[in-house]
Design a protein around this motif. Structure first.
Motif, PDB file in Angstrom:
ATOM      1  N   GLY A 143      -6.913  19.940  10.926  1.00 53.41           N
ATOM      2  CA  GLY A 143      -7.734  19.102  10.060  1.00 53.41           C
ATOM      3  C   GLY A 143      -9.202  19.447  10.094  1.00 53.41           C
ATOM      4  O   GLY A 143     -10.058  18.566  10.252  1.00 53.41           O
ATOM      5  N   ALA A 144      -9.530  20.714   9.911  1.00 53.84           N
ATOM      6  CA  ALA A 144     -10.930  21.147   9.962  1.00 53.84           C
ATOM      7  C   ALA A 144     -11.785  20.468   8.899  1.00 53.84           C
ATOM      8  O   ALA A 144     -12.993  20.283   9.093  1.00 53.84           O
ATOM      9  N   ASN A 145     -11.176  20.080   7.761  1.00 50.77           N
ATOM     10  CA  ASN A 145     -11.951  19.453   6.685  1.00 50.77           C
ATOM     11  C   ASN A 145     -12.315  18.004   6.977  1.00 50.77           C
ATOM     12  O   ASN A 145     -12.880  17.314   6.129  1.00 50.77           O
ATOM     13  N   LEU A 146     -12.029  17.537   8.191  1.00 53.89           N
ATOM     14  CA  LEU A 146     -12.421  16.192   8.617  1.00 53.89           C
ATOM     15  C   LEU A 146     -13.725  16.212   9.412  1.00 53.89           C
ATOM     16  O   LEU A 146     -14.202  15.163   9.842  1.00 53.89           O
ATOM     17  N   TYR A 147     -14.301  17.400   9.574  1.00 47.72           N
ATOM     18  CA  TYR A 147     -15.510  17.550  10.379  1.00 47.72           C
ATOM     19  C   TYR A 147     -16.691  17.986   9.516  1.00 47.72           C
ATOM     20  O   TYR A 147     -16.530  18.707   8.526  1.00 47.72           O
ATOM     21  N   ALA A 148     -17.877  17.562   9.938  1.00 46.14           N
ATOM     22  CA  ALA A 148     -19.079  17.767   9.134  1.00 46.14           C
ATOM     23  C   ALA A 148     -19.457  19.227   8.969  1.00 46.14           C
ATOM     24  O   ALA A 148     -20.150  19.581   8.013  1.00 46.14           O
ATOM     25  N   ASP A 149     -19.019  20.082   9.883  1.00 48.93           N
ATOM     26  CA  ASP A 149     -19.411  21.489   9.796  1.00 48.93           C
ATOM     27  C   ASP A 149     -18.416  22.325   8.982  1.00 48.93           C
ATOM     28  O   ASP A 149     -18.530  23.552   8.941  1.00 48.93           O
ATOM     29  N   TYR A 150     -17.461  21.690   8.314  1.00 49.63           N
ATOM     30  CA  TYR A 150     -16.464  22.430   7.534  1.00 49.63           C
ATOM     31  C   TYR A 150     -17.091  23.019   6.274  1.00 49.63           C
ATOM     32  O   TYR A 150     -17.789  22.336   5.528  1.00 49.63           O
ATOM     33  N   THR A 151     -16.832  24.308   6.037  1.00 46.34           N
ATOM     34  CA  THR A 151     -17.413  25.000   4.874  1.00 46.34           C
ATOM     35  C   THR A 151     -16.344  25.661   4.010  1.00 46.34           C
ATOM     36  O   THR A 151     -16.653  26.441   3.128  1.00 46.34           O
ATOM     37  N   GLY A 152     -15.065  25.344   4.256  1.00 49.48           N
ATOM     38  CA  GLY A 152     -13.987  26.036   3.559  1.00 49.48           C
ATOM     39  C   GLY A 152     -13.555  25.455   2.236  1.00 49.48           C
ATOM     40  O   GLY A 152     -12.584  25.923   1.648  1.00 49.48           O
ATOM     41  N   GLY A 153     -14.226  24.411   1.740  1.00 47.19           N
ATOM     42  CA  GLY A 153     -13.830  23.800   0.473  1.00 47.19           C
ATOM     43  C   GLY A 153     -14.029  22.301   0.515  1.00 47.19           C
ATOM     44  O   GLY A 153     -14.972  21.809   1.135  1.00 47.19           O
ATOM     45  N   ASP A 154     -13.130  21.553  -0.165  1.00 50.71           N
ATOM     46  CA  ASP A 154     -13.263  20.100  -0.233  1.00 50.71           C
ATOM     47  C   ASP A 154     -13.134  19.483   1.158  1.00 50.71           C
ATOM     48  O   ASP A 154     -12.206  19.787   1.909  1.00 50.71           O
ATOM     49  N   ARG A 155     -14.050  18.589   1.481  1.00 52.03           N
ATOM     50  CA  ARG A 155     -14.040  17.902   2.767  1.00 52.03           C
ATOM     51  C   ARG A 155     -13.790  16.419   2.555  1.00 52.03           C
ATOM     52  O   ARG A 155     -14.383  15.795   1.683  1.00 52.03           O
ATOM     53  N   PHE A 156     -12.899  15.841   3.351  1.00 50.82           N
ATOM     54  CA  PHE A 156     -12.634  14.410   3.239  1.00 50.82           C
ATOM     55  C   PHE A 156     -13.676  13.613   4.008  1.00 50.82           C
ATOM     56  O   PHE A 156     -14.015  13.946   5.140  1.00 50.82           O
ATOM     57  N   THR A 157     -14.171  12.539   3.387  1.00 49.89           N
ATOM     58  CA  THR A 157     -15.049  11.598   4.083  1.00 49.89           C
ATOM     59  C   THR A 157     -14.578  10.155   3.914  1.00 49.89           C
ATOM     60  O   THR A 157     -14.689   9.363   4.847  1.00 49.89           O
ATOM     61  N   ILE A 210       0.843  -1.189   0.000  1.00 45.45           N
ATOM     62  CA  ILE A 210       0.000   0.000   0.000  1.00 45.45           C
ATOM     63  C   ILE A 210       0.883   1.246   0.000  1.00 45.45           C
ATOM     64  O   ILE A 210       1.785   1.371   0.810  1.00 45.45           O
ATOM     65  N   THR A 211       0.609   2.166  -0.892  1.00 41.06           N
ATOM     66  CA  THR A 211       1.267   3.465  -0.866  1.00 41.06           C
ATOM     67  C   THR A 211       0.200   4.549  -0.865  1.00 41.06           C
ATOM     68  O   THR A 211      -0.830   4.430  -1.533  1.00 41.06           O
ATOM     69  N   PHE A 212       0.448   5.604  -0.101  1.00 43.18           N
ATOM     70  CA  PHE A 212      -0.507   6.709  -0.022  1.00 43.18           C
ATOM     71  C   PHE A 212      -0.069   7.907  -0.858  1.00 43.18           C
ATOM     72  O   PHE A 212      -0.712   8.950  -0.837  1.00 43.18           O
ATOM     73  N   GLU A 213       1.026   7.749  -1.586  1.00 44.40           N
ATOM     74  CA  GLU A 213       1.509   8.840  -2.435  1.00 44.40           C
ATOM     75  C   GLU A 213       0.724   8.900  -3.748  1.00 44.40           C
ATOM     76  O   GLU A 213       0.245   7.889  -4.256  1.00 44.40           O
ATOM     77  N   ASN A 214       0.637  10.115  -4.292  1.00 44.89           N
ATOM     78  CA  ASN A 214       0.093  10.327  -5.638  1.00 44.89           C
ATOM     79  C   ASN A 214      -1.314   9.770  -5.809  1.00 44.89           C
ATOM     80  O   ASN A 214      -1.651   9.199  -6.841  1.00 44.89           O
ATOM     81  N   THR A 215      -2.128   9.925  -4.792  1.00 44.68           N
ATOM     82  CA  THR A 215      -3.533   9.552  -4.913  1.00 44.68           C
ATOM     83  C   THR A 215      -4.358  10.828  -5.092  1.00 44.68           C
ATOM     84  O   THR A 215      -3.865  11.938  -4.893  1.00 44.68           O
ATOM     85  N   ASN A 216      -5.608  10.661  -5.452  1.00 42.37           N
ATOM     86  CA  ASN A 216      -6.516  11.805  -5.567  1.00 42.37           C
ATOM     87  C   ASN A 216      -7.321  12.009  -4.291  1.00 42.37           C
ATOM     88  O   ASN A 216      -8.271  12.796  -4.272  1.00 42.37           O
ATOM     89  N   ILE A 217      -6.947  11.316  -3.237  1.00 40.00           N
ATOM     90  CA  ILE A 217      -7.675  11.410  -1.973  1.00 40.00           C
ATOM     91  C   ILE A 217      -7.359  12.745  -1.286  1.00 40.00           C
ATOM     92  O   ILE A 217      -6.204  13.164  -1.222  1.00 40.00           O
ATOM     93  N   ILE A 218      -8.373  13.408  -0.788  1.00 37.03           N
ATOM     94  CA  ILE A 218      -8.208  14.693  -0.115  1.00 37.03           C
ATOM     95  C   ILE A 218      -7.421  14.510   1.171  1.00 37.03           C
ATOM     96  O   ILE A 218      -7.710  13.621   1.978  1.00 37.03           O
ATOM     97  N   LEU A 219      -6.394  15.339   1.366  1.00 34.71           N
ATOM     98  CA  LEU A 219      -5.571  15.290   2.575  1.00 34.71           C
ATOM     99  C   LEU A 219      -6.184  16.121   3.696  1.00 34.71           C
ATOM    100  O   LEU A 219      -6.967  17.042   3.447  1.00 34.71           O
ATOM    101  N   ALA A 220      -5.807  15.814   4.932  1.00 37.64           N
ATOM    102  CA  ALA A 220      -6.243  16.623   6.068  1.00 37.64           C
ATOM    103  C   ALA A 220      -5.758  18.053   5.897  1.00 37.64           C
ATOM    104  O   ALA A 220      -4.641  18.305   5.481  1.00 37.64           O
ATOM    105  N   GLY A 221      -6.591  19.018   6.229  1.00 32.92           N
ATOM    106  CA  GLY A 221      -6.226  20.418   6.080  1.00 32.92           C
ATOM    107  C   GLY A 221      -7.371  21.329   6.531  1.00 32.92           C
ATOM    108  O   GLY A 221      -8.343  20.864   7.092  1.00 32.92           O
ATOM    109  N   PRO A 222      -7.277  22.605   6.267  1.00 32.54           N
ATOM    110  CA  PRO A 222      -6.166  23.302   5.600  1.00 32.54           C
ATOM    111  C   PRO A 222      -4.927  23.477   6.469  1.00 32.54           C
ATOM    112  O   PRO A 222      -3.891  23.886   5.994  1.00 32.54           O
ATOM    113  N   ASP A 223      -5.021  23.159   7.772  1.00 30.82           N
ATOM    114  CA  ASP A 223      -3.864  23.194   8.653  1.00 30.82           C
ATOM    115  C   ASP A 223      -3.832  21.890   9.433  1.00 30.82           C
ATOM    116  O   ASP A 223      -4.623  20.971   9.193  1.00 30.82           O
ATOM    117  N   SER A 224      -2.914  21.773  10.382  1.00 32.94           N
ATOM    118  CA  SER A 224      -2.716  20.495  11.054  1.00 32.94           C
ATOM    119  C   SER A 224      -3.786  20.154  12.082  1.00 32.94           C
ATOM    120  O   SER A 224      -3.725  19.095  12.704  1.00 32.94           O
TER     121      SER A 224
END
Length: 233
Positions: free
Chosen positions: A56-70, A40-54
Motif C-alpha cells: 500500500g505505498a499509495n497510502l503514504y505521503a511520499d508516494y510518487t507513482g500515481g494516484d494517492r489515497f487520502t 454500507i457497501t464498498f463495491e463499485n465506488t470511485n475511491i482509490i484502493l490501496a496499491g499498487p501492491d499489498s
C-alpha cells in the motif's frame, strides 16, 4: 425509536488493529425497537484502493507513482446520509499530513495468506503485506472475493498503539491516532451489525510472532479488539 444500519466485514491491521467490506442485505431489522435504514457497501465506488501492491505505498505521503489515497465518502440510506473516512493528519510522525503513518481507514482487495513464488521469509505476515485480509473462504492470492459475502472490496482500519509499544518501538511521545469513520452532518446512527476479520499481518503475528511480539497461540494468549462510538457532541 433509534435508526439502525449495517456495516459488513471489518478486519484488523498492523500492530493491533481493525476491516470493513460489502455484504448482502440478508436481514431487514436490527434489535427490537430499531428500524434498519441502510447498509454500507464498498463495491463499485470511485475511491482509490490501496496499491499498487499489498504494502500500500499509495497510502503514504511520499508516494510518487500515481494516484494517492487520502480520503473517501460513501452514501447510504438511499443517498441521504454518508460516512467519510481516510488517513489521519494528526500524529507526531507527520503532523498535518494525511498518511498511514498517522493511522486511518482505507479500502483494499488484497488477500495474500502465504508467500507468492517471488517472496521469502515472513513476507505474508509482515508490513509488506499489511493490506491483505486473512479470509480462508477466498482463493489465496487471487485478490478477488476476499470481502464479506464474497465481495471484492473491504476496509482496513489501522491505528493506535498502547503506551508501552509507542515508547519501546517509536520512542516516547510518538503518538499514532485511532482509525475509523464518521457520519456526515453530525448524523447519529446505531450500528446494527459489523463483520470483523484479521488482516494477514495480524493473523500471522498471532500465530507465529515476529521481532516485536511473541506468538499468542504458543503462549495461550488472546487478542482484544476495541471499537469506540461517539455521539454528535
Amino acid at each position: 425509536m433509534y435508526n439502525n444500519f449495517k456495516i459488513c466485514a471489518f478486519a484488523l491491521c498492523a500492530i493491533s488493529l481493525p476491516l470493513l467490506s460489502s455484504c448482502s442485505d440478508d436481514d431487514n431489522d436490527g434489535p427490537k425497537g430499531m428500524v434498519k435504514v441502510g447498509e454500507i457497501t464498498f463495491e463499485n465506488t470511485n475511491i482509490i484502493l490501496a496499491g499498487p501492491d499489498s504494502y500500500g505505498a499509495n497510502l503514504y505521503a511520499d508516494y510518487t507513482g500515481g494516484d494517492r489515497f487520502t480520503a473517501g465518502s460513501i452514501a447510504f440510506n438511499k443517498g441521504a446520509n454518508a460516512i467519510t473516512f481516510g488517513l489521519n493528519t494528526q500524529g507526531d510522525f507527520y503532523p498535518d499530513i494525511a498518511t498511514l503513518y498517522n493511522g486511518g481507514m482505507f479500502l483494499s482487495q488484497f488477500n495474500f495468506r502465504s508467500n507468492p513464488a517471488d517472496k521469502i521469509g515472513d513476507w505474508w505476515y509482515s508490513y509488506n503485506n499489511q493490506c491483505s485480509v486473512y479470509n480462508v473462504e477466498s482463493v489465496d492470492g487471487a485478490n478477488r472475493g476476499a470481502g464479506d459475502d464474497n465481495s471484492n472490496t473491504f476496509a482496513v482500519i489501522n491505528g493506535s498503539c498502547d503506551a508501552s509499544s509507542i515508547s519501546s518501538v517509536y520512542g516516547s511521545g510518538k503518538e499514532v491516532s485511532l482509525g475509523g469513520f464518521h457520519f456526515d452532518n453530525n448524523a447519529e446512527f446505531t450500528i446494527g451489525e459489523i463483520e470483523i476479520c484479521n488482516t494477514s499481518y495480524v493473523y500471522g503475528v498471532i500465530q507465529n510472532g515476529n521481532g516485536l511480539a511473541q506468538p499468542l497461540k504458543a503462549n495461550n494468549g488472546w487478542f482484544k479488539v476495541l471499537a469506540y462510538g461517539y455521539d454528535a457532541t
